[in-house]
Design a protein around this motif. Structure first.
Motif, PDB file in Angstrom:
ATOM      1  N   LEU A 161      -2.693  -5.612  -0.331  1.00  0.00           N
ATOM      2  CA  LEU A 161      -4.003  -4.968  -0.489  1.00  0.00           C
ATOM      3  C   LEU A 161      -5.102  -5.815   0.156  1.00  0.00           C
ATOM      4  N   ARG A 198      -3.954  -4.333 -12.269  1.00  0.00           N
ATOM      5  CA  ARG A 198      -5.338  -4.072 -12.679  1.00  0.00           C
ATOM      6  C   ARG A 198      -5.652  -4.751 -14.012  1.00  0.00           C
ATOM      7  N   ILE A 211      -9.212  -2.218  -7.813  1.00  0.00           N
ATOM      8  CA  ILE A 211      -8.195  -1.509  -7.032  1.00  0.00           C
ATOM      9  C   ILE A 211      -8.423  -0.018  -7.223  1.00  0.00           C
ATOM     10  N   TYR A 219      -3.684   3.245  -2.177  1.00  0.00           N
ATOM     11  CA  TYR A 219      -4.635   2.409  -2.892  1.00  0.00           C
ATOM     12  C   TYR A 219      -5.420   1.538  -1.906  1.00  0.00           C
ATOM     13  N   LEU A 221      -8.818  -1.763  -1.998  1.00  0.00           N
ATOM     14  CA  LEU A 221      -9.750  -2.561  -2.767  1.00  0.00           C
ATOM     15  C   LEU A 221     -11.137  -1.928  -2.700  1.00  0.00           C
TER      16      LEU A 221
END
Length: 225
Positions: A161, A198, A211, A219, A221
């Protein structure tokens, strides 16, 4: 970080895979040179750990083929033959390092870390997003001054991520970067990892929506203000 292990000794391959996974590496394991070559056409590996004596395509020819095709991943060769000539042949084929069996596991892990650091020279390995920081070399994750303890999969997921930044990380890309090719996680499994990640971030002081879910895609950020 993703490692390709090429070893036809099933017992050694299993023990090495277990040791590497404990170190939070993602490990793809294959038993012959041709299978290894095919895997490198699908994934980009941070390091390739290969035996010299392999079925179908030996380690020397595999390494030469990889280098001829422009593969720059560090290659660490393992062999039972301890002669200067064997080492010269392996290094001339494009290997970055050479270890003789039987080897000390801690020395092998140290050599892997050194090769991975060398591949990252000249760039800062620490990934940041606001107050969140992740060090791929030391496996340290911090939110502000609060350390966050993550499982290997959670760490790999957060690293992916961070590397994507504001771009959406699709579920397909997530599976490719976080899970090995032998694994096939269900969508509920991915959701569970995201939920746990999370929760750990929130406990460390991060916003609940750090997130974000992009419905139907994946997904990302949350954008920084």
């Amino acid at each position: 970080m993703r490692i390709l292990l090429v070893e036809d000794d099933s017992q050694l391959a299993e023990s090495l895979t277990e040791a590497l996974v404990v170190q939070r590496y993602i490990v793809d394991s294959v038993r012959d040179g041709e299978s290894a070559w095919n895997r490198t056409q699908v994934f980009v590996y941070d390091l390739i750990l290969m035996d010299v004596t392999l079925p179908k395509l030996d380690g020397i020819r595999l390494c030469e083929r990889l280098r001829d095709r422009g593969c720059s991943s560090p290659v660490l060769m393992l062999t039972a033959r301890d002669t200067s000539l064997d080492k010269v042949i392996g290094l001339d084929a494009g290997a970055d390092a050479y270890m003789v069996k039987p080897f000390n596991l801690q020395e092998l892990l140290a050599q892997i870390r050194a090769l991975l650091r060398r591949g990252q020279s000249g760039t800062s390995p620490i990934l940041r997003w606001g107050d969140l920081s992740l060090d791929p070399c030391s496996y340290e994750v911090m939110y502000g001054r609060s350390p966050i303890r993550l499982t290997s999969k959670e760490f790999a997921l957060l690293e992916a991520l961070l590397r994507h930044g504001k771009r959406v990380l699709s579920r397909a890309a997530m599976i490719e970067q976080v899970w090995t090719w032998q694994e096939s996680p269900e969508e509920d499994t991915i959701k569970t990892y995201i939920k746990n990640l999370r929760a750990k971030l929130k406990t460390a002081g991060a916003p609940r929506d750090l997130i974000e879910t992009v419905h139907g895609i994946g997904y990302r950020l949350k954008r920084l203000d």
